[in-house]
Design an enzyme around this catalytic site. Structure first.
Site, PDB file in Angstrom:
ATOM      1  N   ALA A 266       4.855  40.235  33.376  1.00 33.17           N
ATOM      2  CA  ALA A 266       6.157  40.660  32.857  1.00 33.17           C
ATOM      3  C   ALA A 266       7.114  39.468  32.795  1.00 33.17           C
ATOM      4  CB  ALA A 266       6.727  41.769  33.727  1.00 33.17           C
TER       5      ALA A 266
ATOM      6  N   SER B 158       3.425  45.446  42.180  1.00 29.75           N
ATOM      7  CA  SER B 158       2.220  45.451  41.353  1.00 29.75           C
ATOM      8  C   SER B 158       1.932  44.078  40.758  1.00 29.75           C
ATOM      9  CB  SER B 158       2.313  46.490  40.233  1.00 29.75           C
ATOM     10  OG  SER B 158       2.706  45.917  39.015  1.00 29.75           O
ATOM     11  N   VAL B 159       0.675  43.915  40.315  1.00 29.29           N
ATOM     12  CA  VAL B 159       0.222  42.692  39.659  1.00 29.29           C
ATOM     13  C   VAL B 159       1.010  42.426  38.378  1.00 29.29           C
ATOM     14  CG1 VAL B 159      -1.566  43.856  38.282  1.00 29.29           C
ATOM     15  CG2 VAL B 159      -1.886  41.457  38.926  1.00 29.29           C
ATOM     16  N   LYS B 160       1.574  43.487  37.789  1.00 29.93           N
ATOM     17  CA  LYS B 160       2.233  43.360  36.485  1.00 29.93           C
ATOM     18  C   LYS B 160       3.522  42.531  36.547  1.00 29.93           C
ATOM     19  CE  LYS B 160      -0.640  46.078  34.182  1.00 29.93           C
ATOM     20  NZ  LYS B 160      -1.450  45.620  33.047  1.00 29.93           N
ATOM     21  N   ASP B 161       4.056  42.311  37.732  1.00 34.18           N
ATOM     22  CA  ASP B 161       5.238  41.448  37.844  1.00 34.18           C
ATOM     23  C   ASP B 161       4.964  40.064  37.263  1.00 34.18           C
ATOM     24  OD1 ASP B 161       6.348  43.547  39.203  1.00 34.18           O
ATOM     25  OD2 ASP B 161       6.542  42.512  41.116  1.00 34.18           O
TER      26      ASP B 161
END
Length: 326
Positions: free
Chosen positions: A48, A42-45
């Site tokens: 994060a 996901s883009v959230k890596d």
């Protein structure tokens, strides 16, 4: 030899992929920023890792500490990967509307998971916002990430996602379309693109039950707009500090049914096995058809992977039960 020192070094540099069948009615070139190629799918890596490294640099996150975050699943996954590599404990607080797959995936990478009710106000002690804050106060040597208001969220996309889109389109991008939750992606990417070309239009995809569209258009935070919805990962019942409304040119809302149906369509018609917010994003893009011309280059960002939704949007029994398909 060409190799990464650890899995975190593989974050970013995701491909742009042309959409063909689902966008045939549009006059423009539509390119998907395909974020499932990140190691946590996901883009959230991106954000994060940025939030963890910034917290380390400022001393908020100390060796052997515990990372605590309220998440719809994907930020938790990115944080969990960073925690594994860097030697932290990870506690994820998640709402009960999220898919079982997301909870199982978080546990698979060593996270402790607390599940909270969705249908409560943000300030309710049982909400996942309140629970994450409470745990961070109770657990020694812990850090509450707070992705909604943490400036490192938008910063990550200003430093990585935005520049990648600009370079991959050779500066020809005219529109950026993305689902909005915490606001980090749209604000960080939008800021970078508009600095390089003020004419770039930035569109947010919202969902019914969320406050974003009306607030952007009227400046009114209308609690009557808030009600439970099925679509995962976008929309909010709060106004995160990471949402920079000045950068956003407009919002379009997508129904739960359309988001679910178009999630299936992406897989079956484009070979793109993606998450629920991607269905919302592509349907929202089609709703914006009147804004595009044949000269335009539209980039739509797809957040996460279909494996998180096999029990829901990719399960026809679930889709029938919800009344989304016959």
């Amino acid at each position: 030899m060409d190799y990464a020192e650890n899995i975190l070094e593989t974050i970013g540099q995701t491909p742009l992929v042309k959409l063909n069948k689902l966008t045939a009615e549009l006059p423009c070139l539509v390119l998907a920023k395909y974020e499932t190629f990140n190691p946590g799918n996901s883009v959230k890596d991106r954000m994060a890792l940025q939030m963890v490294e910034d917290a380390e640099a400022t001393g908020i996150l100390k060796p052997g500490g515990t990372i605590i975050e309220g998440t719809s699943g994907n930020t938790g996954m990115g944080l969990a990967l960073a925690a594994v590599v860097k030697g932290y404990k990870m506690i994820c607080v998640i709402s009960d509307k999220q898919s079982k797959e997301k909870i199982d995936i978080l546990k698979a990478v060593g996270s402790e998971v607390h599940v909270c009710p969705t249908d409560v106000a943000p300030e309710d002690p049982l909400s996942y916002y309140s629970t994450a804050k409470r745990l961070s106060q109770e657990i020694p040597n812990s850090w509450y990430v707070n992705q909604y208001d943490n400036p490192s969220n938008a910063k990550a996309h200003y430093l990585s996602t935005g520049p990648e889109i600009w370079e991959q389109t050779d500066g020809k991008v005219t529109h950026f379309v993305v689902g909005v939750g915490t606001g980090g992606t749209i604000s960080g990417v939008g800021k970078y693109l508009k600095e390089h070309n003020p004419d770039v239009k930035v569109w947010g995809i919202d969902t019914y039950g969320s406050v974003f569209k009306k607030y952007h258009e009227t400046g009114i935070f209308d609690e009557n707009e808030i009600y439970p919805y099925v679509t995962e990962g976008i929309g909010e019942d709060i106004l995160p500090e990471n949402v920079d409304f000045d950068i956003i040119d407009g919002f379009t809302k997508v129904t739960d049914k359309d988001a679910a149906v178009y999630t299936q369509k992406l897989a079956k018609e484009e070979g793109m096995f993606l998450g629920n917010s991607a269905g919302a994003a592509i349907k929202g893009l089609l709703q914006l058809k009147a804004h595009f011309t044949k000269e335009d280059v539209v980039v739509v960002l797809f957040h996460d992977h279909g494996s998180r939704y096999v029990g829901k949007m990719f399960n026809d029994d679930w889709m029938k039960k919800m009344g989304y398909i016959e």
